[in-house]
Design an enzyme around this catalytic site. Structure first.
Site, short mmCIF file in Angstrom:
data_model
loop_
_atom_site.label_atom_id
_atom_site.label_comp_id
_atom_site.label_asym_id
_atom_site.label_seq_id
_atom_site.Cartn_x
_atom_site.Cartn_y
_atom_site.Cartn_z
N ARG A 129 24.51 -36.02 51.80
CA ARG A 129 23.97 -35.06 51.02
C ARG A 129 24.21 -35.10 49.68
O ARG A 129 25.39 -35.04 49.24
CB ARG A 129 24.63 -33.78 51.52
CG ARG A 129 24.51 -32.32 51.02
CD ARG A 129 24.76 -31.10 51.57
NE ARG A 129 23.78 -30.97 52.61
CZ ARG A 129 23.38 -29.56 52.97
NH1 ARG A 129 24.26 -28.67 52.59
NH2 ARG A 129 22.61 -29.43 53.85
N HIS A 156 14.61 -31.94 51.92
CA HIS A 156 15.65 -31.85 53.25
C HIS A 156 14.76 -31.93 54.44
O HIS A 156 14.55 -31.11 55.26
CB HIS A 156 16.27 -30.39 53.14
CG HIS A 156 17.42 -30.09 54.00
ND1 HIS A 156 18.18 -30.95 54.45
CD2 HIS A 156 18.05 -28.91 54.09
CE1 HIS A 156 19.13 -30.62 55.27
NE2 HIS A 156 19.01 -29.36 54.95
N GLN A 159 16.05 -30.39 58.02
CA GLN A 159 15.68 -28.95 58.11
C GLN A 159 14.35 -28.85 58.65
O GLN A 159 13.94 -28.11 59.52
CB GLN A 159 15.98 -28.61 56.80
CG GLN A 159 15.79 -26.85 56.88
CD GLN A 159 16.75 -26.31 57.60
OE1 GLN A 159 17.91 -26.23 57.53
NE2 GLN A 159 16.31 -25.34 58.72
N ASP A 251 13.76 -19.09 51.63
CA ASP A 251 15.11 -19.75 51.30
C ASP A 251 15.83 -19.26 50.10
O ASP A 251 15.19 -18.24 49.31
CB ASP A 251 14.64 -21.18 50.98
CG ASP A 251 15.92 -22.02 50.84
OD1 ASP A 251 17.14 -21.62 51.14
OD2 ASP A 251 15.91 -23.21 50.17
N CYS A 291 16.09 -21.57 56.32
CA CYS A 291 17.01 -22.37 56.64
C CYS A 291 18.52 -22.22 56.66
O CYS A 291 19.53 -22.80 57.28
CB CYS A 291 16.87 -23.80 55.75
SG CYS A 291 17.31 -23.28 53.75
N ARG A 318 18.97 -27.60 64.42
CA ARG A 318 19.33 -28.71 63.59
C ARG A 318 20.09 -29.66 64.37
O ARG A 318 20.23 -30.96 63.82
CB ARG A 318 20.30 -27.96 62.39
CG ARG A 318 19.69 -27.18 61.59
CD ARG A 318 18.56 -27.76 60.62
NE ARG A 318 19.12 -29.04 60.01
CZ ARG A 318 19.98 -29.05 58.92
NH1 ARG A 318 20.30 -27.82 58.36
NH2 ARG A 318 20.73 -30.30 58.46
N1 CP Z 1 20.32 -25.20 56.12
C1 CP Z 1 21.21 -26.14 56.04
O1 CP Z 1 21.08 -27.42 55.33
O2 CP Z 1 22.65 -25.62 55.89
P1 CP Z 1 23.92 -26.01 55.15
O3 CP Z 1 23.86 -25.96 53.74
O4 CP Z 1 24.79 -24.94 55.68
O5 CP Z 1 24.10 -27.39 55.93
N1 NVA Z 2 17.50 -24.95 48.98
C1 NVA Z 2 18.96 -24.73 49.41
C2 NVA Z 2 19.03 -25.11 50.79
C3 NVA Z 2 20.44 -25.02 51.65
C4 NVA Z 2 20.52 -25.46 52.88
C5 NVA Z 2 19.69 -25.70 48.56
O1 NVA Z 2 19.37 -26.78 48.04
O2 NVA Z 2 20.87 -25.34 48.26
#
Ligand code: CP
Ligand code: NVA
Length: 346
Positions: A129, A156, A159, A251, A291, A318
């Site tokens: 990540r 992502h 997701q 989101d 998400c 997930r």
């Molecule tokens: N939706 C998602 O990726 O959540 P987190 O940031 O909690 O992993």
């Molecule tokens: N768009 C958000 C998604 C979190 C799961 C971010 O990148 O913070």
């Protein structure tokens, strides 16, 4: 000697297996839905559905990845992704190892190239990540084990697989569903743009001016829409975008790393909150996805906690979708359950 054997085996899986078994996903990286065709995405969803059925409902014990270790590089915080990877890997017998910026030398006194080499000889897969998508491509280029994108500023994909599984379970098909994205042109929308046409879904997306998705992603999505005969339309008025949709998605308006822009964004996204007035314009069978994590200015409690909201199933999925991706990149797996019908039966 052991490391040499391990490294050679990984290279074999990544290069040779793919050459002689073109349908196999073993050794492939999972960086973007752009890299997977409709049948491969269906394969992930089928396996996720199969694992969920066998493990959750039939209570089967499936330690098929016993002895494998999954290295996790996390530059950003996470609740669902970390938990789904750690619990999903453990259920299949693999060992996840969580490494934040504070745990490893990367970025302080070790290069990405050297880190990729070392990780390849000490683990069977890397899940990362990160901020920069280029970090993932460089990591994948230098690693001999599969690399999975667990979120970047750009996309992502994990997701969106979970979202597709949730919609497949709810509607019983994906083809011809009309999706309305109301919100930021961010990483989640990018993966949706690259995945929805391949599943035969139509996508309306509304963002305020200045917050549109990446132009290159939109160009690819437009080509995919032509190829898969789906509709793709952009709006600045969320009420136009939501009309007749079966799926309403939003989101956060402030993604991780954008915290300094919060006030500016709050103003720009005025009128974008999903509420009962807006959803009246959707199709009678509309459902809501997010998400998570969620803020109430994006969607009212009335919608978020209603029967229309599939967010908790989406969060659980997930885990099953991650397990499917991990499994296919590491091993051959043929589901026991019949393939779900992704096409509507009239
Ligand atoms: N939706 C998602 O990726 O959540 P987190 O940031 O909690 O992993
Ligand atoms: N768009 C958000 C998604 C979190 C799961 C971010 O990148 O913070």
């Amino acid at each position: 000697m052991f490391e040499l054997f391990h490294f050679t085996k990984s290279i074999f899986l990544k290069v040779v297996c793919r050459k002689f078994h073109p349908n196999s996903l073993i050794g492939k990286d999972f960086l973007s839905l752009r890299d997977f065709n409709d049948l491969e995405i269906q394969q992930f969803l089928w396996t996720a559905y199969d694992l969920k059925h066998r493990i959750k409902e039939k209570e089967e014990y499936l330690p098929i990845l016993q002895g494998k270790s999954i290295a996790m590089i996390f530059q950003k915080r996470s609740t669902r992704t970390r938990l789904s990877i750690e619990s999903g890997a453990t259920i299949l017998g693999a060992h996840p190892i969580f490494l934040s910026n504070n745990d490893i030398h990367l970025g302080v006194n070790e290069s990405l190239k050297d880190t990729a080499n070392v990780f390849s000889s000490l683990s069977d897969m890397i899940v990362a990540r990160v901020y920069d998508q280029n970090f993932l491509t460089t990591l994948a280029k230098n690693a001999s084990v599969p690399v999975i994108n667990a979120l970047s500023d750009h996309s992502h994909p994990l997701q969106i697989l979970a979202d597709f599984l949730t919609l497949q379970e709810h509607f019983g098909f994906l083809k011809d569903l009309k999706i309305a994205w109301i919100g930021d042109g961010n990483n989640i929308l990018h993966s949706l743009l690259l995945g929805a046409p391949k599943m035969g879904m139509h996508l309306n997306y509304a963002t305020p001016k200045g917050y549109e998705p990446d132009k290159q992603v939109v160009t690819v999505a437009m080509e995919l829409s032509k190829q898969y005969h789906t509709k793709l339309r952009y709006f600045t008025d969320p009420k136009e975008a939501i009309k007749d949709s079966n799926v309403v998605i939003t989101d956060t308006w402030v993604s991780m790393g954008q915290e300094d822009e919060r006030d500016k964004r709050m103003k720009a996204f005025e009128g974008y909150q999903i509420d009962k007035h807006m959803t009246k314009l959707a199709s009678h069978d509309w459902v809501f996805l997010h998400c998570l994590p969620r803020k109430s200015y994006e969607v009212t409690d009335e919608i978020f906690y209603s029967d229309k909201s599939l967010v908790w199933k989406e969060a659980e999925n997930r885990k099953w979708t991650f397990m499917a991706v991990m499994l296919h990149l590491l091993k051959s797996y043929f589901p026991r359950n019949f393939k779900p019908n992704f096409t509507k039966i009239d």
